[in-house]
Every structure is written in C-alpha cells, then in structure tokens.
Write an enzyme that holds these catalytic residues in place. Sequence first.
Site, mmCIF file in Angstrom:
data_model
loop_
_atom_site.group_PDB
_atom_site.id
_atom_site.type_symbol
_atom_site.label_atom_id
_atom_site.label_comp_id
_atom_site.label_asym_id
_atom_site.label_seq_id
_atom_site.Cartn_x
_atom_site.Cartn_y
_atom_site.Cartn_z
ATOM 1 N N TRP A 147 0.802 -1.225 0.000
ATOM 2 C CA TRP A 147 0.000 0.000 0.000
ATOM 3 C C TRP A 147 0.833 1.273 0.000
ATOM 4 O O TRP A 147 0.310 2.352 -0.230
ATOM 5 C CB TRP A 147 -0.899 0.037 1.247
ATOM 6 C CG TRP A 147 -0.148 -0.366 2.496
ATOM 7 C CD1 TRP A 147 -0.108 -1.615 3.050
ATOM 8 C CD2 TRP A 147 0.728 0.444 3.286
ATOM 9 N NE1 TRP A 147 0.734 -1.630 4.140
ATOM 10 C CE2 TRP A 147 1.256 -0.378 4.311
ATOM 11 C CE3 TRP A 147 1.119 1.784 3.234
ATOM 12 C CZ2 TRP A 147 2.157 0.095 5.268
ATOM 13 C CZ3 TRP A 147 2.017 2.253 4.187
ATOM 14 C CH2 TRP A 147 2.518 1.414 5.188
ATOM 15 N N ASN A 148 2.141 1.192 0.296
ATOM 16 C CA ASN A 148 2.870 2.436 0.570
ATOM 17 C C ASN A 148 3.003 3.330 -0.665
ATOM 18 O O ASN A 148 3.046 4.544 -0.542
ATOM 19 C CB ASN A 148 4.239 2.148 1.213
ATOM 20 C CG ASN A 148 5.146 1.347 0.330
ATOM 21 O OD1 ASN A 148 4.691 0.590 -0.532
ATOM 22 N ND2 ASN A 148 6.439 1.490 0.512
ATOM 23 N N LYS A 171 -3.174 -8.009 -7.676
ATOM 24 C CA LYS A 171 -3.814 -7.912 -6.368
ATOM 25 C C LYS A 171 -3.140 -6.791 -5.585
ATOM 26 O O LYS A 171 -2.142 -6.990 -4.919
ATOM 27 C CB LYS A 171 -3.723 -9.229 -5.586
ATOM 28 C CG LYS A 171 -4.745 -9.239 -4.445
ATOM 29 C CD LYS A 171 -4.266 -9.910 -3.203
ATOM 30 C CE LYS A 171 -3.408 -9.082 -2.322
ATOM 31 N NZ LYS A 171 -4.011 -7.875 -1.731
ATOM 32 N N PRO A 172 -3.707 -5.568 -5.697
ATOM 33 C CA PRO A 172 -3.144 -4.471 -4.907
ATOM 34 C C PRO A 172 -3.490 -4.681 -3.442
ATOM 35 O O PRO A 172 -4.306 -5.536 -3.108
ATOM 36 C CB PRO A 172 -3.865 -3.239 -5.466
ATOM 37 C CG PRO A 172 -5.148 -3.769 -6.016
ATOM 38 C CD PRO A 172 -4.873 -5.176 -6.479
ATOM 39 N N GLY A 224 6.302 -6.402 -1.086
ATOM 40 C CA GLY A 224 5.726 -6.377 0.256
ATOM 41 C C GLY A 224 6.754 -6.801 1.282
ATOM 42 O O GLY A 224 7.966 -6.694 1.060
ATOM 43 N N SER A 225 6.267 -7.307 2.392
ATOM 44 C CA SER A 225 7.164 -7.620 3.509
ATOM 45 C C SER A 225 7.945 -8.912 3.264
ATOM 46 O O SER A 225 7.510 -9.790 2.509
ATOM 47 C CB SER A 225 6.338 -7.773 4.785
ATOM 48 O OG SER A 225 5.458 -8.862 4.645
ATOM 49 N N GLU A 246 10.267 -8.189 -4.143
ATOM 50 C CA GLU A 246 10.760 -6.869 -3.715
ATOM 51 C C GLU A 246 10.307 -6.711 -2.272
ATOM 52 O O GLU A 246 9.133 -6.436 -2.012
ATOM 53 C CB GLU A 246 10.170 -5.757 -4.595
ATOM 54 C CG GLU A 246 10.618 -5.812 -6.043
ATOM 55 C CD GLU A 246 12.081 -5.457 -6.251
ATOM 56 O OE1 GLU A 246 12.714 -4.932 -5.322
ATOM 57 O OE2 GLU A 246 12.584 -5.716 -7.349
ATOM 58 N N LEU A 247 11.215 -6.907 -1.331
ATOM 59 C CA LEU A 247 10.802 -7.059 0.077
ATOM 60 C C LEU A 247 11.261 -5.880 0.945
ATOM 61 O O LEU A 247 11.578 -4.813 0.448
ATOM 62 C CB LEU A 247 11.340 -8.395 0.591
ATOM 63 C CG LEU A 247 10.971 -9.602 -0.291
ATOM 64 C CD1 LEU A 247 11.576 -10.888 0.263
ATOM 65 C CD2 LEU A 247 9.471 -9.753 -0.440
ATOM 66 N N CYS A 280 10.208 1.470 1.367
ATOM 67 C CA CYS A 280 11.116 0.320 1.524
ATOM 68 C C CYS A 280 12.580 0.743 1.516
ATOM 69 O O CYS A 280 13.403 0.148 2.192
ATOM 70 C CB CYS A 280 10.850 -0.714 0.445
ATOM 71 S SG CYS A 280 10.946 -0.032 -1.204
ATOM 72 N N GLU A 379 12.721 -3.259 10.575
ATOM 73 C CA GLU A 379 12.253 -2.218 9.669
ATOM 74 C C GLU A 379 11.173 -1.429 10.415
ATOM 75 O O GLU A 379 10.213 -2.018 10.913
ATOM 76 C CB GLU A 379 11.662 -2.868 8.412
ATOM 77 C CG GLU A 379 11.192 -1.870 7.392
ATOM 78 C CD GLU A 379 10.596 -2.535 6.150
ATOM 79 O OE1 GLU A 379 9.951 -3.593 6.286
ATOM 80 O OE2 GLU A 379 10.758 -1.983 5.054
#
Length: 476
Positions: A147-148, A171-172, A224-225, A246-247, A280, A379
């Site tokens: 969401w960021n 899937k946002p 995401g995470s 992409e974490l 991130c 984080e």
Amino acid sequence: MNQLFINNQWVDAKDGVTYSLINPATEEEIANISNGNQEDCNVAVEAAHAAFQAWGKTTPYQRAAILKKAADYMRANLDVFAKDMVVESGKPLAEAKGEWTVAANLFEWYAEEAKRSYGKTIPTNRPDKRSSVIWQPMGVIGVITAWNFPAYNPARAWAAALAAGCTIVAKPSENTPLSAFHLAEALMKSGLPEGVVNVIVGDAAAIGEAMLQNPLLKKISFTGSTRVGKILMDGASKTYTKLSLELGGNAPVLIFDDVDVDALAKVTSIARFRNNGQVCIAPQRFYIHKNIYQQFCDTVTKHVSQLKVGNGFEEGVHVGPLITKKQKESVEKLLEETRQENANILTGGHTPENMQKGYFLQPAVVADLQQSSVLAKQEIFGPVLPLFSFEDLEDAIVKANDTEYGLAAYVFTNNLKTAIHASERLEFGIIGINEWAPHGTESPFGGWKQSGQGHESGSEGMYEYMEKKLISIGGL
Ligand code: NAD
C-alpha cells in the site's frame, strides 16, 4: 469503480462480499470495495490466460502504442487520481501527484523499451549449425503489491510485464485499491484488450494461494514484507511458480565528518519522513561520525520538530497519518522498546495534540542508540529517525552491514576515497552517494539478502517477465 476488474468489466465478488475502505486521516469510510477470494482469482487467471493467446503475439510497437496512451491518460487525470490516493493512503497531495507522474513515466519508458528486447546470434562450432537466442513473454503474471506506493508499486510491474507481452492478474493492497483501479481504467480507456489486465482485491492469503495453485499463472511478482515473501517462497517450492520478490529494507545512512552538517541535517528531516517513513528504501539507521554527532542531533531535531503533521489535503503538510491503526501501534511499540533501552527521544513519538481522529504520530528523533537496539534490527516503516554514531569507516561499514536486509544504503561524504570504498563494501542492491533518490525508472531496483530477488524497473525489470529461448538449427 469499487468492484473487481475482470475482462475490462467492473464486477462484484462472486460471493457478493464487500469490505469497508477507511480514510487513515479521518477514520471515515471511503467506499465499500468488493472483497474477492480464490474463486474470483481463478476467473481472473482464466481471463488473463485467454487474453494472452492474442496479446502475447502482438508486436512491441502495438503494445507500446497502448502503454504510451495510458501514460498520457494518467497525466491528463493526475489531479483526480492524486486526490483519491490522498484519501486512501493519507500521503500529502504533492507526494501523490509526484507518484502519479512517476507511474505515467514508467508506462512511457516501457513503451519504448519493449522495442529493444533484442536476442542474439551465437557462432557455433559446426558449419551446418546455427544458434540464436530469443526472448518470449512468460504468460500470465500475478502481481501482488503493498500500500505504501499505491500507484508506483503496481505500475512498475504492470508496465514491464505488459511491455514484455504478458497478461496480468493484479492484487493491490486491500488498503489502497483505488489507485490500482485507476491504473486499470487508464489502460482500458487506452485500448487495452479485455482480459490483459485484471484487478482483484480482497482475501490476501486466499488469493495468494490461488495464484500459486493455478498452473496457468507462470510467475508472481511480489512487493511487500519479507514475512509474506517467505510464505510465497514456501508455497512456490511446491508448485514451482516463479517469483520476483521486492521485500523489506532497513537502510543505513553513513554521514562522515567532512559534510556541511547543518545543510545535511535540514534535508535529512525531509528525506527521512517522506511518505511518513513508509518507504522500503527509506533511510532508517543514521550512523553519524562521532566528531559531528552532537551537532547533527541538535540540528536535525530542530528541523524535525518543525514538520507539519496533518491531513494530506492541508496546505504545507509534510507528514500525513500512518496507513492503519495497527501500523501506528507497531511504531509506538518500537518507541516504547527504545525507552526501555534508555535511548533519548529528542522530539515527537506521541499523538499530536488535537488529533485524536486519524492515525497520526508526531515525527520522532531518537538518539544515543546502541547497535543492539530494536531500531537497528527491525524495519520501522514509520516516522522515527534513529541516530547512532561511528568511529571510522571500518566501524561504519561493519555496523551498516549488520542486518538481514540488503535493499538500499546511503553515504554522505566529500571524500572520493571514502565514497568509493563505502559503496563497494556495503552489502545492498542500491547505493546513494550524496543523494536520497538513487533509483529511477531506467535503473534496476532490487535487494540483496532478505530484501528480495530479481529486479523491477530498468531493462532488467522487463526481462523478469520474459523467458530466454535457445534455438539451434542443424543439418544446414
Ligand atoms: P505485506 O507483505 O503485509 O503485504 C503486501 C501485499 O501482500 C499486500 O497486497 C497484501 O494484501 C498481500 N498479502 C498479505 N498476506 C499475503 C499472503 N499470505 N499471500 C499473498 N499475499 C499476501 O506488506 P505491507 O505491509 O503491505 O507493505 C510494507 C512492506 O512492503 C514493507 O516491508 C516494505 O519494505 C515492503 N515494500 C518493499 C518494496 C520494494 O520494492 N522492495 C516496495 C514497497 C514496499
């Protein structure tokens, strides 16, 4: 436009369930959004698979024409799109407009890059044999995003995958579906054939599992995470679904004693709190040379305490709300743990006065931290600026690399030798030397260690969605 987007149509979830989308600045309901699940995901994958039969055979020139038009549509509708982004994410309007500009730029850049997916010919060791390598689109791609950056995160994957000739089931995040719906709208209005992009939002775990289980879906691009990235890796080990990940990040910032301390402290107060620290590649662990530590702490605290917190629509607001109550509580918990560590909270860290509605938190500066602090390990993803100190280059590098993450790192120095040694020894995929924005549409963005695998953006981003094929002809 609060429904799922399948085959260029806005449709309810199969079971008719909806969820309430909340404005993080007011805690008011924005809309009821269709809540998709496994079944909706499978319908979307079927649609994307059917569409791939024709889309995968289009020329890059045909695809480029549509992507370029979509970029123009985003620019023409920037004000409306940006307002919806402020409402769903809480970020300041200027940041939302900037993000939509970058999203449009990504579509334009990939429209051009698609035309350059060159293969190669290879000299062989036999006179009757010829070898060449070509690139082909993978097929249906699942794109799961955080969401960021509600437009940028999906845009960089969608634009690259579409340019490569793939079709998409996106899937946002359930927190920010509106921007993804606008991306779909821009593409549909620009002539994208039905089924090429489909957007479902809802039960994340069920949709993720459905993507993994469906053999028609060839790859998942996940932003995401690290926690959820590992869940997908577990699943993919059984289904052999390919993954781009992409974490999370935990970027160190090394500030040496040859910089203009006051000037740098001032821009640091803006750079650290962009998007409320929910980035991130956000500069997170500030390592300051011991000779300038106190001066840097004092100056940065002065500037951070002047940042304006408020609704993203208010004039002059630097910092909006955090995305959810849960996110705010997780940052407050980290601050509480640093109090137990006897660190000094120099400013902020509390709910601003007269702001009981909305997930606002006063930007915090925390000093006198040890390397064992929770702020060095985790984080933060929130408005906290932690200050550590270092003795010399060696000490700084060891501390900076002391993390499981490896996304971005920053170095500030006017000494060329220091800059080169530091950039070569830092174990991170992206290094900014004397700058806060080391990435760009045209550059590869990706993490080392547990910050991910694969790359987004740049030409590398497009090849993530293509397979390499060797063609060898004998008997000539
Ligand atoms: P998250 O991992 O909780 O969620 C990301 C996405 O995954 C969302 O769409 C969510 O609905 C979905 N999801 C959640 N559980 C799932 C499951 N079991 N299966 C499949 N999908 C699932 O992350 P977040 O809180 O939304 O975003 C913050 C994180 O994203 C931070 O760690 C941040 O560093 C990272 N991030 C990384 C990049 C990058 O480029 N490296 C960019 C943006 C954000």
